[in-house]
Design a protein around this motif. Structure first.
Motif, PDB file in Angstrom:
ATOM      1  N   LYS A 348      24.585  -5.075   4.302  1.00 33.90           N
ATOM      2  CA  LYS A 348      23.639  -5.068   5.424  1.00 33.90           C
ATOM      3  C   LYS A 348      22.872  -3.757   5.474  1.00 33.90           C
ATOM      4  N   SER A 349      23.599  -2.644   5.305  1.00 34.16           N
ATOM      5  CA  SER A 349      22.946  -1.337   5.349  1.00 34.16           C
ATOM      6  C   SER A 349      21.994  -1.167   4.177  1.00 34.16           C
ATOM      7  N   GLY A 350      22.417  -1.620   2.981  1.00 31.85           N
ATOM      8  CA  GLY A 350      21.566  -1.490   1.803  1.00 31.85           C
ATOM      9  C   GLY A 350      20.289  -2.297   1.932  1.00 31.85           C
ATOM     10  N   ILE A 351      20.422  -3.545   2.395  1.00 35.30           N
ATOM     11  CA  ILE A 351      19.237  -4.404   2.551  1.00 35.30           C
ATOM     12  C   ILE A 351      18.316  -3.841   3.624  1.00 35.30           C
ATOM     13  N   THR A 352      18.914  -3.336   4.692  1.00 32.33           N
ATOM     14  CA  THR A 352      18.116  -2.733   5.762  1.00 32.33           C
ATOM     15  C   THR A 352      17.309  -1.555   5.233  1.00 32.33           C
ATOM     16  N   ALA A 353      17.960  -0.722   4.402  1.00 33.87           N
ATOM     17  CA  ALA A 353      17.262   0.435   3.834  1.00 33.87           C
ATOM     18  C   ALA A 353      16.115  -0.008   2.936  1.00 33.87           C
ATOM     19  N   ILE A 354      16.353  -1.047   2.113  1.00 40.61           N
ATOM     20  CA  ILE A 354      15.304  -1.536   1.213  1.00 40.61           C
ATOM     21  C   ILE A 354      14.133  -2.112   2.009  1.00 40.61           C
ATOM     22  N   LEU A 355      14.454  -2.929   3.012  1.00 40.56           N
ATOM     23  CA  LEU A 355      13.387  -3.542   3.814  1.00 40.56           C
ATOM     24  C   LEU A 355      12.615  -2.503   4.620  1.00 40.56           C
ATOM     25  N   ALA A 356      13.349  -1.506   5.137  1.00 41.00           N
ATOM     26  CA  ALA A 356      12.670  -0.451   5.900  1.00 41.00           C
ATOM     27  C   ALA A 356      11.741   0.342   4.995  1.00 41.00           C
ATOM     28  N   GLY A 357      12.223   0.662   3.802  1.00 43.67           N
ATOM     29  CA  GLY A 357      11.373   1.389   2.865  1.00 43.67           C
ATOM     30  C   GLY A 357      10.169   0.574   2.444  1.00 43.67           C
ATOM     31  N   PHE A 358      10.417  -0.715   2.174  1.00 37.62           N
ATOM     32  CA  PHE A 358       9.323  -1.593   1.768  1.00 37.62           C
ATOM     33  C   PHE A 358       8.304  -1.741   2.893  1.00 37.62           C
ATOM     34  N   GLY A 359       8.804  -1.890   4.114  1.00 38.58           N
ATOM     35  CA  GLY A 359       7.898  -2.036   5.252  1.00 38.58           C
ATOM     36  C   GLY A 359       7.052  -0.795   5.477  1.00 38.58           C
ATOM     37  N   GLY A 360       7.682   0.373   5.368  1.00 40.03           N
ATOM     38  CA  GLY A 360       6.929   1.610   5.545  1.00 40.03           C
ATOM     39  C   GLY A 360       5.866   1.786   4.480  1.00 40.03           C
ATOM     40  N   ILE A 361       6.221   1.465   3.230  1.00 34.54           N
ATOM     41  CA  ILE A 361       5.261   1.571   2.128  1.00 34.54           C
ATOM     42  C   ILE A 361       4.118   0.579   2.337  1.00 34.54           C
ATOM     43  N   MET A 362       4.444  -0.649   2.750  1.00 31.94           N
ATOM     44  CA  MET A 362       3.419  -1.681   2.967  1.00 31.94           C
ATOM     45  C   MET A 362       2.431  -1.227   4.044  1.00 31.94           C
ATOM     46  N   LEU A 363       2.959  -0.685   5.128  1.00 35.50           N
ATOM     47  CA  LEU A 363       2.083  -0.236   6.219  1.00 35.50           C
ATOM     48  C   LEU A 363       1.157   0.875   5.743  1.00 35.50           C
ATOM     49  N   PHE A 364       1.725   1.853   5.035  1.00 34.83           N
ATOM     50  CA  PHE A 364       0.910   2.978   4.574  1.00 34.83           C
ATOM     51  C   PHE A 364      -0.165   2.513   3.594  1.00 34.83           C
ATOM     52  N   MET A 365       0.225   1.716   2.600  1.00 30.74           N
ATOM     53  CA  MET A 365      -0.721   1.306   1.563  1.00 30.74           C
ATOM     54  C   MET A 365      -1.859   0.478   2.142  1.00 30.74           C
ATOM     55  N   CYS A 366      -1.540  -0.438   3.073  1.00 30.79           N
ATOM     56  CA  CYS A 366      -2.576  -1.310   3.640  1.00 30.79           C
ATOM     57  C   CYS A 366      -3.526  -0.538   4.563  1.00 30.79           C
ATOM     58  N   VAL A 367      -3.014   0.474   5.257  1.00 33.27           N
ATOM     59  CA  VAL A 367      -3.876   1.271   6.141  1.00 33.27           C
ATOM     60  C   VAL A 367      -4.719   2.245   5.338  1.00 33.27           C
ATOM     61  N   TYR A 368      -4.068   2.924   4.376  1.00 31.50           N
ATOM     62  CA  TYR A 368      -4.759   4.002   3.654  1.00 31.50           C
ATOM     63  C   TYR A 368      -5.684   3.474   2.561  1.00 31.50           C
ATOM     64  N   TYR A 369      -5.257   2.407   1.865  1.00 27.92           N
ATOM     65  CA  TYR A 369      -6.070   1.874   0.760  1.00 27.92           C
ATOM     66  C   TYR A 369      -6.716   0.527   1.096  1.00 27.92           C
ATOM     67  N   ARG A 370      -6.586   0.102   2.334  1.00 29.22           N
ATOM     68  CA  ARG A 370      -7.243  -1.103   2.828  1.00 29.22           C
ATOM     69  C   ARG A 370      -6.915  -2.338   1.987  1.00 29.22           C
ATOM     70  N   LYS A 371      -7.916  -3.102   1.516  1.00 33.70           N
ATOM     71  CA  LYS A 371      -7.640  -4.345   0.797  1.00 33.70           C
ATOM     72  C   LYS A 371      -6.899  -4.095  -0.519  1.00 33.70           C
ATOM     73  N   ALA A 372      -7.206  -3.010  -1.179  1.00 34.94           N
ATOM     74  CA  ALA A 372      -6.502  -2.694  -2.429  1.00 34.94           C
ATOM     75  C   ALA A 372      -5.019  -2.468  -2.175  1.00 34.94           C
ATOM     76  N   GLY A 373      -4.683  -2.051  -0.951  1.00 34.00           N
ATOM     77  CA  GLY A 373      -3.278  -1.840  -0.618  1.00 34.00           C
ATOM     78  C   GLY A 373      -2.451  -3.107  -0.716  1.00 34.00           C
ATOM     79  N   TRP A 374      -3.087  -4.259  -0.446  1.00 38.72           N
ATOM     80  CA  TRP A 374      -2.356  -5.533  -0.557  1.00 38.72           C
ATOM     81  C   TRP A 374      -1.987  -5.838  -2.018  1.00 38.72           C
ATOM     82  N   ILE A 375      -2.801  -5.388  -2.940  1.00 38.54           N
ATOM     83  CA  ILE A 375      -2.441  -5.535  -4.355  1.00 38.54           C
ATOM     84  C   ILE A 375      -1.152  -4.763  -4.640  1.00 38.54           C
ATOM     85  N   ALA A 376      -1.069  -3.548  -4.119  1.00 44.73           N
ATOM     86  CA  ALA A 376       0.132  -2.729  -4.316  1.00 44.73           C
ATOM     87  C   ALA A 376       1.356  -3.392  -3.692  1.00 44.73           C
ATOM     88  N   VAL A 377       1.192  -3.954  -2.498  1.00 45.30           N
ATOM     89  CA  VAL A 377       2.317  -4.620  -1.821  1.00 45.30           C
ATOM     90  C   VAL A 377       2.805  -5.813  -2.642  1.00 45.30           C
TER      91      VAL A 377
END
Length: 511
Positions: A348-377
């Motif tokens: 549970k802790s491991g999956i939570t850490a992975i999802l939290a990291g993925f979510g944070g990266i997704m938010l940053f990439m989509c805000v900072y790189y806009r549509k191209a950020g979705w490619i990264a996600v």
């Protein structure tokens, strides 16, 4: 759509379908069954599923002493063929053995025979025991060290054979330090049963009951405490056993039947034909289990061990006899049981850490790189799927450090996308067109991506080569993640830029 893009899309579709097929037994185990031809389900390690953890110390000096006793037995047999009366021949300690002959006049003949047949023995001294002559021999230190090393290797193999019969998925058995063996059995909780079956020496011997008590006899007891006076000479050992099974008898009793090897069958036939009317004791770890009278020669190549067994005891005995004897006793140096609830918390802790990291990266990439950020996600999500598919293909075991490796890989993977995106921005600032900027960005980012990921791959391989246990689990996940990251960051993300326009309201590339 250009032919080149169409070919790349087909290749990507093949990769995705292959990854899903590899993951099928992990996520759809009941639907696809156990005989899935493409991969195995990802097994969870001890720290995630719970189970038994044991560290055994191999008492290697006992292996040397056992080897010396076997040499002493061979010397006795050789001397008796030369009509040299041997009173006793036995190991004294871990580097010497003694041979006592009936008279002093036989000593020189014995020394000559031993020198001819046992060239690695060094004569130490000759002493008198009344009219008898006592000869003492030693072995070189390098032979003793080699026996100890081989004992470790053989102990690991024997433990593996025994553990396999428990049906435990992905057990971990490996040497730790000079003379220790670590055993981990995920999903198994009965540590006492493991210690009884896995840790018993299981030295099986067939000895004749002696008709008189003298120096050439051994006094052993059965499970009920009754004493048996046995001949010192071992007629046959457990090496003659090819298979062992539990058979039911009348009145709910059980016995262990032994199927002998071809050599064992010949030896047993000779023993029983030459000793009709005498008792033959079956001894396991210096305990007499049964001592039946030989009624007639036994030629079928089978024997049986009977006694007041419970069914569980008989099954445990059959397991250790099938797997063979350990070369030396094992001492439990460390033991613990990891509960499944702790494993669930780790997952549970491991999956939570992975999802939290993925979510944070997704938010940053989509805000900072806009549509191209979705490619990264999208590439990061595919990257995670490919890592798990590779683990399933290799039949790997996922441990807590492996989960940490997954989380780290996700964090590292986005670096490659950032490098590409920043190079594309630089090209756009220099006045390049949309397509030229994408082409130039990937071309200029490739060398940096390659250097970074090769460094990570080399680090992972070195950790795997020189690490043990949890470190190896981390290294496997990290190394696979490096390769999938390069594929996703360069090949997959480029398909995204070539397939989608990714333009904003002003018609410019939204990056």
């Amino acid at each position: 759509m250009t032919p080149n893009l169409r070919q790349r899309l087909i290749a990507l579709a093949v990769v995705i379908i292959a990854a899903l097929l590899l993951l099928a037994p992990t996520f759809l185990r009941e639907q696809v069954g156990e005989e899935w031809p493409f991969s195995k389900p990802i097994s969870l390690g001890l720290d995630l599923s719970g189970g038994v953890h044991l560290v055994y110390e191999v008492l290697t000096p006992e292996a040397v002493k056992t080897n010396l006793q076997q040499t002493a037995n061979s010397i006795r047999a050789q001397l008796r063929t030369e009509k040299i009366a041997v009173i006793r021949a036995k190991a004294l300690d871990t580097n010497s053995l003694e041979v006592v002959v009936l008279t002093d006049s036989l000593a020189e003949r014995a020394r000559t025979k031993i020198a001819d047949e046992f060239k690695d023995l060094t004569f130490k001294e000759k002493t008198q025991e009344g009219e008898r002559a006592r000869l003492v021999y030693t072995i070189p230190a390098d032979r003793a060290q080699n026996i100890e090393r081989q004992a470790i290797v053989q102990a690991v193999e024997t433990l593996r054979n025994r553990v396999d019969q428990f049906g435990v998925a992905e057990p971990l058995i490996q040497t730790v330090g000079a003379n220790r063996i670590m055993l981990q059995m995920p999903g198994f909780s009965d540590i006492e049963r493991v210690k009884k079956v896995v840790g018993s020496v299981a030295k099986l011997e067939f000895r004749l009951v002696s008709e008189r008590r003298d120096e050439g006899s051994v006094l052993l007891k059965d499970r009920g405490g009754a004493s048996y006076n046995l001949e010192e000479n071992v007629m046959m050992t457990g090496e003659a056993v090819d298979d062992a099974r539990v058979e039911g008898l009348a009145q709910g009793k059980v016995e262990v039947t032994l199927k002998l090897t071809s050599d064992g069958a010949r030896t047993f036939r000779q023993i029983t034909s030459e000793n009709v009317g005498r008792q033959l004791a079956i001894v396991l770890d210096n305990v007499v289990y049964s001592a039946p009278v030989i009624q007639t020669a036994i030629t079928q190549g089978s024997a049986s061990i009977s006694g007041s067994f419970t069914l569980d005891e008989a099954q445990q005995l059959a397991i250790v006899l099938r797997a063979g004897a350990l070369p030396a006793p094992l001492k439990v140096a460390e033991e613990r049981t990891v509960g499944p609830s702790l494993g669930r918390e780790s997952i549970k802790s491991g999956i939570t850490a992975i999802l939290a990291g993925f979510g944070g990266i997704m938010l940053f990439m989509c805000v900072y790189y806009r549509k191209a950020g979705w490619i990264a996600v999208a590439t990061l999500a595919l990257n995670l799927v490919l890592i798990l598919a590779c683990l399933s293909f290799f039949g790997a075991t996922l441990t807590l450090p492996g989960l940490a490796g997954l989380a780290l890989t996700i964090g590292m993977a986005v670096d490659s996308n950032v490098i590409v995106f920043e190079r594309i921005r630089d090209e756009l600032k220099n006045g390049a067109s949309r397509d030229a900027a994408v082409q130039g960005g990937y071309d200029k980012a490739w060398s940096a991506i390659l250097d970074t990921n090769i460094t990570g791959l080399v680090s992972g391989l070195l950790l795997y080569m020189f690490g043990t246990g949890p470190i190896r689990g981390f290294a496997v996940t990290l190394s696979i993640g490096v390769l999938t990251t390069m594929f996703c960051a360069v090949f997959v993300s480029r398909i995204g830029f070539d397939y989608f326009s990714l333009k904003d309201k002003e018609g410019k590339l939204a990056i």
